[in-house]
Write a protein that holds these residues in place. Structure first.
Motif, PDB file in Angstrom:
ATOM      1  N   THR A  35      -5.510  37.562  17.972  1.00 41.32           N
ATOM      2  CA  THR A  35      -5.931  37.589  16.569  1.00 41.32           C
ATOM      3  C   THR A  35      -6.935  36.460  16.284  1.00 41.32           C
ATOM      4  O   THR A  35      -7.883  36.655  15.528  1.00 41.32           O
ATOM      5  CB  THR A  35      -4.722  37.479  15.622  1.00 41.32           C
ATOM      6  OG1 THR A  35      -3.952  36.321  15.957  1.00 41.32           O
ATOM      7  CG2 THR A  35      -3.832  38.713  15.718  1.00 41.32           C
TER       8      THR A  35
ATOM      9  N   TRP B 229     -10.294  37.586  17.545  1.00 38.15           N
ATOM     10  CA  TRP B 229     -10.880  38.587  16.638  1.00 38.15           C
ATOM     11  C   TRP B 229     -11.554  37.896  15.450  1.00 38.15           C
ATOM     12  O   TRP B 229     -12.638  38.271  15.035  1.00 38.15           O
ATOM     13  CB  TRP B 229      -9.821  39.582  16.151  1.00 38.15           C
ATOM     14  CG  TRP B 229     -10.411  40.555  15.176  1.00 38.15           C
ATOM     15  CD1 TRP B 229     -10.390  40.465  13.803  1.00 38.15           C
ATOM     16  CD2 TRP B 229     -11.172  41.730  15.480  1.00 38.15           C
ATOM     17  NE1 TRP B 229     -11.075  41.522  13.248  1.00 38.15           N
ATOM     18  CE2 TRP B 229     -11.569  42.310  14.252  1.00 38.15           C
ATOM     19  CE3 TRP B 229     -11.553  42.341  16.668  1.00 38.15           C
ATOM     20  CZ2 TRP B 229     -12.315  43.479  14.182  1.00 38.15           C
ATOM     21  CZ3 TRP B 229     -12.297  43.503  16.604  1.00 38.15           C
ATOM     22  CH2 TRP B 229     -12.680  44.059  15.371  1.00 38.15           C
ATOM     23  N   ASP B 230     -10.912  36.869  14.922  1.00 34.92           N
ATOM     24  CA  ASP B 230     -11.456  36.149  13.769  1.00 34.92           C
ATOM     25  C   ASP B 230     -12.792  35.481  14.070  1.00 34.92           C
ATOM     26  O   ASP B 230     -13.537  35.150  13.148  1.00 34.92           O
ATOM     27  CB  ASP B 230     -10.450  35.106  13.266  1.00 34.92           C
ATOM     28  CG  ASP B 230      -9.257  35.748  12.567  1.00 34.92           C
ATOM     29  OD1 ASP B 230      -9.365  36.918  12.125  1.00 34.92           O
ATOM     30  OD2 ASP B 230      -8.201  35.084  12.481  1.00 34.92           O
TER      31      ASP B 230
ATOM     32  N   ASP C 216      -5.150  48.479  10.469  1.00 31.44           N
ATOM     33  CA  ASP C 216      -4.855  47.299  11.274  1.00 31.44           C
ATOM     34  C   ASP C 216      -5.743  47.274  12.516  1.00 31.44           C
ATOM     35  O   ASP C 216      -6.081  48.321  13.062  1.00 31.44           O
ATOM     36  CB  ASP C 216      -3.396  47.314  11.769  1.00 31.44           C
ATOM     37  CG  ASP C 216      -2.391  47.302  10.645  1.00 31.44           C
ATOM     38  OD1 ASP C 216      -2.392  46.340   9.865  1.00 31.44           O
ATOM     39  OD2 ASP C 216      -1.597  48.258  10.568  1.00 31.44           O
TER      40      ASP C 216
ATOM     41  N   CYS D 292      -4.242  43.698  18.150  1.00 33.01           N
ATOM     42  CA  CYS D 292      -4.610  42.649  19.104  1.00 33.01           C
ATOM     43  C   CYS D 292      -3.473  42.440  20.099  1.00 33.01           C
ATOM     44  O   CYS D 292      -2.363  42.947  19.903  1.00 33.01           O
ATOM     45  CB  CYS D 292      -4.893  41.347  18.361  1.00 33.01           C
ATOM     46  SG  CYS D 292      -6.232  41.463  17.148  1.00 33.01           S
TER      47      CYS D 292
ATOM     48  N   ASP E  15      -0.956  42.400  15.090  1.00 34.44           N
ATOM     49  CA  ASP E  15      -1.923  43.181  14.326  1.00 34.44           C
ATOM     50  C   ASP E  15      -2.547  42.348  13.215  1.00 34.44           C
ATOM     51  O   ASP E  15      -1.912  41.448  12.668  1.00 34.44           O
ATOM     52  CB  ASP E  15      -1.266  44.408  13.706  1.00 34.44           C
ATOM     53  CG  ASP E  15      -0.808  45.434  14.740  1.00 34.44           C
ATOM     54  OD1 ASP E  15      -1.226  45.313  15.909  1.00 34.44           O
ATOM     55  OD2 ASP E  15      -0.042  46.340  14.378  1.00 34.44           O
ATOM     56  N   ILE E  16      -3.782  42.698  12.878  1.00 41.18           N
ATOM     57  CA  ILE E  16      -4.481  42.100  11.739  1.00 41.18           C
ATOM     58  C   ILE E  16      -4.664  43.206  10.713  1.00 41.18           C
ATOM     59  O   ILE E  16      -5.259  44.234  11.000  1.00 41.18           O
ATOM     60  CB  ILE E  16      -5.859  41.539  12.132  1.00 41.18           C
ATOM     61  CG1 ILE E  16      -5.708  40.428  13.159  1.00 41.18           C
ATOM     62  CG2 ILE E  16      -6.604  41.051  10.886  1.00 41.18           C
ATOM     63  CD1 ILE E  16      -7.016  39.914  13.705  1.00 41.18           C
TER      64      ILE E  16
END
Length: 127
Positions: free
Chosen positions: A97, A100-101, A117, A120, A124-125
């Protein structure tokens, strides 16, 4: 796609209605603008482990696309990359996560998709 390919150019498969599944090999580092745009039969995409950039509108209008797997090598997803992918419900990211950010996401990068969502490796995000 052959393992000797390093770049998928702009509009390379534009409006290719016969494509249903695509596996982009690890040799590819860039997916160009509108590379798969309008491929309305495309259901599933796996992107190789070396892709760093997904171009503007790369998969726009892939109305049958239901899932995509994105490697942790991706640093940017440009504007409208998955725009009008009305059936897209699952995005699987091969990183964490936090990774991903760090991805630069363009404006309306998945406008019209049904994704709730990003899945990841560590959770999940929620979108």
């Amino acid at each position: 796609i052959s393992n000797s390919v390093t770049n998928i150019g702009n509009s390379a498969f534009y409006l290719c209605s016969s494509l249903t599944t695509i596996v982009i090999p690890d040799s590819v580092t860039n997916i160009g603008k509108k590379a798969f745009s309008g491929c309305d039969s495309l259901i599933d995409i796996t992107i190789g482990n070396s892709v760093e950039s997904i171009g503007e509108s790369a998969f726009s209008g892939c109305t049958s696309l239901t899932s995509i797997t994105i490697p942790d090598s991706v640093k940017s997803i440009e504007a409208k990359a998955f725009d009008l992918c009305f059936s897209l419900t699952d995005i699987y990211y091969r990183g964490t996560t936090d990774q991903w950010d760090e991805i630069t996401l363009g404006e309306d990068w998945m406008l019209g998709a049904e994704v709730e969502d990003i899945h990841c490796t560590d959770g999940d995000i929620e979108i």
